[in-house]
Design a protein around this motif. Sequence first.
Motif, PDB file in Angstrom:
ATOM      1  N   PRO A  28       0.851  -1.098  -0.088  1.00 51.37           N
ATOM      2  CA  PRO A  28       0.075  -0.125   0.024  1.00 51.37           C
ATOM      3  C   PRO A  28       0.738   1.411   0.006  1.00 51.37           C
ATOM      4  O   PRO A  28       1.934   1.244   0.697  1.00 51.37           O
ATOM      5  N   PHE A  60       0.398   4.328   1.068  1.00 51.50           N
ATOM      6  CA  PHE A  60       0.449   4.849   2.291  1.00 51.50           C
ATOM      7  C   PHE A  60       1.543   4.649   3.468  1.00 51.50           C
ATOM      8  O   PHE A  60       2.051   4.963   4.272  1.00 51.50           O
ATOM      9  N   PRO A 106      -6.010   9.275 -12.391  1.00 48.25           N
ATOM     10  CA  PRO A 106      -6.824   8.980 -11.469  1.00 48.25           C
ATOM     11  C   PRO A 106      -6.264   8.354 -10.270  1.00 48.25           C
ATOM     12  O   PRO A 106      -6.463   8.594  -9.110  1.00 48.25           O
ATOM     13  N   VAL A 109      -4.242  10.933  -8.275  1.00 47.41           N
ATOM     14  CA  VAL A 109      -5.035  11.877  -7.407  1.00 47.41           C
ATOM     15  C   VAL A 109      -5.673  11.057  -6.330  1.00 47.41           C
ATOM     16  O   VAL A 109      -5.564  11.466  -4.911  1.00 47.41           O
ATOM     17  N   GLY A 110      -5.952   9.717  -6.382  1.00 47.98           N
ATOM     18  CA  GLY A 110      -6.202   8.646  -5.597  1.00 47.98           C
ATOM     19  C   GLY A 110      -5.244   8.595  -4.408  1.00 47.98           C
ATOM     20  O   GLY A 110      -5.357   8.663  -3.081  1.00 47.98           O
ATOM     21  N   VAL A 126      -4.738  11.376  -1.960  1.00 46.20           N
ATOM     22  CA  VAL A 126      -5.404  11.607  -0.756  1.00 46.20           C
ATOM     23  C   VAL A 126      -4.963  10.660   0.339  1.00 46.20           C
ATOM     24  O   VAL A 126      -5.003  11.338   1.571  1.00 46.20           O
ATOM     25  N   LEU A 127      -4.322   9.515   0.100  1.00 42.19           N
ATOM     26  CA  LEU A 127      -3.760   8.862   1.095  1.00 42.19           C
ATOM     27  C   LEU A 127      -2.428   9.485   1.495  1.00 42.19           C
ATOM     28  O   LEU A 127      -2.319   9.687   2.724  1.00 42.19           O
ATOM     29  N   ALA A 181      -3.018  12.367   3.662  1.00 40.76           N
ATOM     30  CA  ALA A 181      -3.374  11.898   5.236  1.00 40.76           C
ATOM     31  C   ALA A 181      -2.078  11.622   5.868  1.00 40.76           C
ATOM     32  O   ALA A 181      -2.092  11.791   7.214  1.00 40.76           O
ATOM     33  N   ILE A 234     -11.220  16.563   0.927  1.00 43.05           N
ATOM     34  CA  ILE A 234     -12.434  15.504   0.958  1.00 43.05           C
ATOM     35  C   ILE A 234     -12.519  14.521   1.930  1.00 43.05           C
ATOM     36  O   ILE A 234     -13.547  14.309   2.323  1.00 43.05           O
ATOM     37  N   VAL A 235     -11.472  14.146   2.658  1.00 43.22           N
ATOM     38  CA  VAL A 235     -11.670  13.091   3.633  1.00 43.22           C
ATOM     39  C   VAL A 235     -12.124  13.878   4.828  1.00 43.22           C
ATOM     40  O   VAL A 235     -13.286  13.193   5.371  1.00 43.22           O
ATOM     41  N   SER A 267     -15.454  16.751  -5.784  1.00 42.78           N
ATOM     42  CA  SER A 267     -15.289  15.532  -6.775  1.00 42.78           C
ATOM     43  C   SER A 267     -15.631  15.863  -7.927  1.00 42.78           C
ATOM     44  O   SER A 267     -15.119  15.303  -9.110  1.00 42.78           O
ATOM     45  N   ILE A 285     -12.423  17.135  -9.745  1.00 46.45           N
ATOM     46  CA  ILE A 285     -11.300  16.182  -9.822  1.00 46.45           C
ATOM     47  C   ILE A 285     -11.605  15.567 -11.076  1.00 46.45           C
ATOM     48  O   ILE A 285     -10.675  15.307 -12.060  1.00 46.45           O
ATOM     49  N   ALA A 286     -13.027  15.148 -11.404  1.00 51.49           N
ATOM     50  CA  ALA A 286     -13.264  14.296 -12.281  1.00 51.49           C
ATOM     51  C   ALA A 286     -13.176  15.101 -13.510  1.00 51.49           C
ATOM     52  O   ALA A 286     -12.615  14.648 -14.706  1.00 51.49           O
ATOM     53  N   ILE A 317      -9.436  15.563 -14.493  1.00 54.69           N
ATOM     54  CA  ILE A 317      -8.868  14.244 -15.123  1.00 54.69           C
ATOM     55  C   ILE A 317      -9.326  14.218 -16.690  1.00 54.69           C
ATOM     56  O   ILE A 317      -8.624  13.768 -17.333  1.00 54.69           O
ATOM     57  N   THR A 366     -13.380   7.887 -14.874  1.00 58.01           N
ATOM     58  CA  THR A 366     -12.984   9.069 -14.675  1.00 58.01           C
ATOM     59  C   THR A 366     -12.679   9.564 -13.319  1.00 58.01           C
ATOM     60  O   THR A 366     -11.720  10.239 -13.176  1.00 58.01           O
ATOM     61  N   PHE A 367     -13.422   8.892 -12.415  1.00 62.28           N
ATOM     62  CA  PHE A 367     -12.936   9.349 -11.070  1.00 62.28           C
ATOM     63  C   PHE A 367     -11.964   8.242 -10.428  1.00 62.28           C
ATOM     64  O   PHE A 367     -11.858   7.002 -10.923  1.00 62.28           O
ATOM     65  N   PRO A 368     -11.086   8.951  -9.526  1.00 63.03           N
ATOM     66  CA  PRO A 368     -10.221   8.108  -9.151  1.00 63.03           C
ATOM     67  C   PRO A 368     -11.094   7.153  -8.207  1.00 63.03           C
ATOM     68  O   PRO A 368     -12.025   7.547  -7.613  1.00 63.03           O
ATOM     69  N   LEU A 397     -10.850   5.849  -5.357  1.00 60.35           N
ATOM     70  CA  LEU A 397     -10.936   6.230  -3.942  1.00 60.35           C
ATOM     71  C   LEU A 397     -11.669   7.251  -3.805  1.00 60.35           C
ATOM     72  O   LEU A 397     -12.718   7.370  -2.663  1.00 60.35           O
ATOM     73  N   VAL A 398     -11.851   8.299  -4.568  1.00 58.35           N
ATOM     74  CA  VAL A 398     -12.824   9.406  -4.653  1.00 58.35           C
ATOM     75  C   VAL A 398     -14.190   9.050  -4.629  1.00 58.35           C
ATOM     76  O   VAL A 398     -15.259   9.194  -3.964  1.00 58.35           O
ATOM     77  N   LEU A 408     -15.281   7.311  -1.666  1.00 52.00           N
ATOM     78  CA  LEU A 408     -15.650   8.139  -0.758  1.00 52.00           C
ATOM     79  C   LEU A 408     -17.117   8.912  -0.881  1.00 52.00           C
ATOM     80  O   LEU A 408     -17.769   9.294   0.171  1.00 52.00           O
ATOM     81  N   ILE A 435      -5.980  -4.159  -0.285  1.00 54.55           N
ATOM     82  CA  ILE A 435      -5.359  -2.601  -0.539  1.00 54.55           C
ATOM     83  C   ILE A 435      -6.366  -1.475  -0.227  1.00 54.55           C
ATOM     84  O   ILE A 435      -5.932  -0.465   0.681  1.00 54.55           O
ATOM     85  N   LEU A 479      -7.796   5.977   6.479  1.00 54.89           N
ATOM     86  CA  LEU A 479      -8.731   7.322   6.579  1.00 54.89           C
ATOM     87  C   LEU A 479      -9.737   7.319   7.592  1.00 54.89           C
ATOM     88  O   LEU A 479      -9.948   8.455   8.023  1.00 54.89           O
ATOM     89  N   LEU A 508     -12.363   5.822   7.248  1.00 55.20           N
ATOM     90  CA  LEU A 508     -13.796   5.956   6.626  1.00 55.20           C
ATOM     91  C   LEU A 508     -14.172   4.644   6.184  1.00 55.20           C
ATOM     92  O   LEU A 508     -15.383   4.509   5.374  1.00 55.20           O
ATOM     93  N   GLN A 538      -2.173   7.023  12.299  1.00 54.62           N
ATOM     94  CA  GLN A 538      -2.572   8.468  11.927  1.00 54.62           C
ATOM     95  C   GLN A 538      -2.038   9.277  13.128  1.00 54.62           C
ATOM     96  O   GLN A 538      -1.950  10.359  12.848  1.00 54.62           O
TER      97      GLN A 538
END
Lengths: 321, 310
Positions: A145, A147, A251, A254-255, A258-259, A262, A273-274, A289, A292-293, A296, B127-129, B131-132, B135, B216, B224, B226, B243
């Motif tokens: 992973p 992170f 994508p 960008v994903g 996010v991690l 954090a 966003i988190v 969102s 972001i979309a 991309i 188109t979206f990641p 993870l997003v 979320l 993963i 996170l 969540l 964290q």
Amino acid sequence: MIAFIIRRVAIMIPMALAISAIIFFASRLSPIDPLNSLISPDAAADATNLAILKERLGFNDPIFVQYFNWLIEIFRGNFGYSIQSGQPISEILALRMPATLELVLAALIISTTLSLLIGLVAGANRGGLTDKFSRVLAAIGISVPDFFIGLALLNIFAYRVSLLPTGQRISPGQVTFIDRLPHLILPVATLSIAMLAVLIRYTRNSVLDTINRDFVKTARSKGLPEWKVMWSHVFRNSLGPVMVLIAFRLPLLVGGAVLVEAVFQWPGIGKTIVEAVTVSDYPVIMVVSLLIAVAILFASFLVDIVKSILDPRVRLGATIE
Amino acid sequence: MTEKVPSTARLLVRNFAGNLTGMFGLLVIFLIITSAIFAEEISGYNPNLMDGMSTSLSPSTDHLMGTDQLGRDVFSRVLYGGRNSILIGITASFLGNLIGTVLGAIAGYLGGKIDTVLIRISELFMTFPQLVLVLIFVTIMGQGVNNVIIIFALTGWMTTLRLVRSEFLSLREEAFVEADRAFGFSKKRIIFRHLLPNTMSPIVVAFTINIAIYIIAEAGLSFLGLGVPVTTPTWGNLLSAAQAPVVVEQYWWLWVFPAVAIIAFVTGVNFVGDGLRDVLDPRQRTNAKNKTFAATLREKLFGSRKQTIE
């Protein structure tokens, strides 16, 4: 060329509209009152005010009308307000966006440059040391992973060896970009390693494909020095497929951000966003969102343009995959 | 006089047994799953038992992976966490693949407008990641083990759809499908009884690889805060302890061991996935050099792979 751009834009616009529709209607499934997204919290305190506002702001209109009104407001630059802080979302974006752009762009540039170089060497010397190294890196890339890589780097370079800062974008009292540079190193390294793994393997395979083509043999038989064959024949022609992959991986980047944000307490869009999801601050989630979309979507449009410059067959409509 | 021909399934098992990395991966998976099942017997501790006398201990013979700030045994929590993480990975991968397979079959066989619409929808989702996208769904549906599984399935069907669709596109022109149509079989029967079994190989490979991806993803989401609520231990939830900066700095065992468990399991799953791909789907093989001994042998004995499988 212009016809090609127009054709691509004609695909992109309905896609962007569809994305906005999905986000809008999905948010209506949420149990929270949408009214809060358009007015600041202090105005929402009075119940009679609320009813008047509801009528005036069009919440009794059919849902499609509401959607188009929302869309028009977005185009006007009115993104609404955060439920959590009451702050205009445009302000939050202006504050957080540069941090993420800085992170993602740096990681993109570094991982692309490195992976193209390493991939070229690995492909040119198949089975060599670089090739083996890239294989190990690829194995790490899919099973570790990202992170966790960040946590490990943080533990080693920031805590055990106090070489780099432990997070955040700025230390108190620092202003210039050079001051902030040490903060950037670990997050960018984390994000780049994750990207590198995939890109190197892909560049290598693309180089291997090209090396066996006839025009490479021709170039060699002309007596060109090997480095020149590699550079101006093999490398340039391997770039196309790699560009496509980079567009596909955006994508993911960008994903990943996010991690990584954090882990390093990086004050960017990912962290925004988190935080928003944690407190169901859904006006923020909707706008971020959507942004972001669309970003991309636009980036993949740019990649298509660059690709068509590199390879004229693309814009003539031939499929080369 | 009947000649003994080994069944396809038996051939596959035999070939897979000859695939060294695949077998190694299977062994790793088997070990982790078994120890997750016998978590209590192996670790000797209740994962939720708080012991105020032994908080934040580093690994020792008493506590192989140390204890957390509440005095809970990390080893037993890693094993119990494995139960939930693996369960989430397998279920979500199964459901996501199911959605992708059904939609891909419809798109690939029927073609036309339905195909275009389904492909466009999958493009929108991509188109979206991921993870997003996850979320956004978490905001709407809330947290919890079941919700995480459903959300993963809803956001991870696109690659399977494309895979199955492209297989169907090439298969539907084959002679046996034409024969089916000539017999007047219904579309449903042709799709599910005749075409789908022929696309099983890439689907099985995708199912395996997706388990790794979802495990993963669960780790990231729970890191996170969540994903799965903290009351249910998962590998991701254990990692979310990191964290807190103090945990990253001083209590390395709290986040290194869950991560090692994830890495080991995911590597195992990926090895099995690659092995399955080698055995099941020769066209997608990544590298001819990785060909197993058994595969080479079989090619010499039976000619090309394609003939032996079909």
